[in-house]
Design an enzyme around this catalytic site. Sequence first.
Site, mmCIF file in Angstrom:
data_model
loop_
_atom_site.group_PDB
_atom_site.id
_atom_site.type_symbol
_atom_site.label_atom_id
_atom_site.label_comp_id
_atom_site.label_asym_id
_atom_site.label_seq_id
_atom_site.Cartn_x
_atom_site.Cartn_y
_atom_site.Cartn_z
ATOM 1 N N LYS A 192 5.074 10.700 -22.551
ATOM 2 C CA LYS A 192 5.457 10.529 -21.148
ATOM 3 C C LYS A 192 6.830 9.857 -21.041
ATOM 4 C CE LYS A 192 1.440 12.079 -19.762
ATOM 5 N NZ LYS A 192 1.316 13.485 -19.337
ATOM 6 N N ASN A 193 7.410 9.933 -19.850
ATOM 7 C CA ASN A 193 8.731 9.326 -19.646
ATOM 8 C C ASN A 193 8.708 7.834 -19.948
ATOM 9 O OD1 ASN A 193 8.713 11.894 -18.405
ATOM 10 N ND2 ASN A 193 10.477 11.325 -17.167
#
Length: 384
Positions: A192-193
């Site tokens: 994920k970011n």
Amino acid sequence: MKKIQMVDLQGQYSKIKDIVDPSIQEVVDNAAFINGPKVHQFQKNLEDYLDVKHVIPCANGTDALQIAMMGLGLEQGDEVITADFTFAATVEVIALLKLTPVLVDVDPITFNIDVDAVKKAITPKTKAIVPVHLFGLAANMDEIMELAKAHNLYVIEDNAQGIGANYTHKDGSKTKTGVIGHVASTSFFPSKNLGCYGDGGAIFTNDDDLAHTIRGIVNHGMYKRYHHDVVGVNSRLDAIQAAVLDAKLPHLDSYNNARRDAARKYNEAFKNHPKITTPSGLSQCDGICDTCDCHVFHQYTLNLNDVDRDALVDHLNEKGIPCGVYYPIPLHKQKAYKDSRYNEDDFKVTNALIDSVISLPMHTELDDEQIAYITTTVLNFINS
């Protein structure tokens, strides 16, 4: 050219190693592995970043979504509307709680939930809507919230792919995704970011009473040790993962900016190609504008026209370019979630996307040489 990866976590780590390693070591030295100081520190820092009253960390993103629904007190048989074109976790937790999933089609440009389809799906049994900020692009939250208010429905944002994105309201004000609905969930899966080095998740809300309920649920229903006031689960973010996340949080905006820059370079290479539709910001944006903050590009996903997508996947793999198909099977066709209520005519967009989308490498460490190689390889195949 360095090896191309779908997500380059090693490259990202090498740049923050001097911050991450001491943070992890501090947890080990203190042996405060569960609900320790690092968890509380990260929680507070994330609340400040999002401008939300309550962040409740938990074990993973799927738990976060399930616990959010548990906290709202939804009952068996209640209908929950969500998008057909998303990862299965979104509908999985609805089914696990014996609620009734209601899947609807998505917008052909943004890939996010189609508000008109939501309107048509509302019945007296509907209790909640779950918009997904798919691939990092903010869903149409103004219309969703207006619809929810008109029908007295909860809105549960699935922000697993969208952390750090801004939503610009009709009045011009901005709010981070994940703090617009009544409650939201996110995932800190490594890719994920904002990702940790294992599993992790969190729930966000501005509702004090709901936050209190959720804090009990994540910890076996306890507010006081061995006093179980609500039915709960065991879902806690461990302190080592919190240490990693707290070290990475100050870099989140720069990470998202790097993803946008890579997306702009991709878009420029594919510009005006008749067989390629590139991703953009919200519908009022032309491409990815210079001030774009509504999209954080968890994925960079092309929509192809008159191209053998699966053959392109094979070609890219042969050329050392990883890629992904998100998602190859719509949820309404998955064995676990098939339902006689569904009509194929109601899923025209999703049924088309599953054969035409392809996601290219997208992460903070992409360089110009890699992007040039990737785009040239894609274009050579399509133009051949």
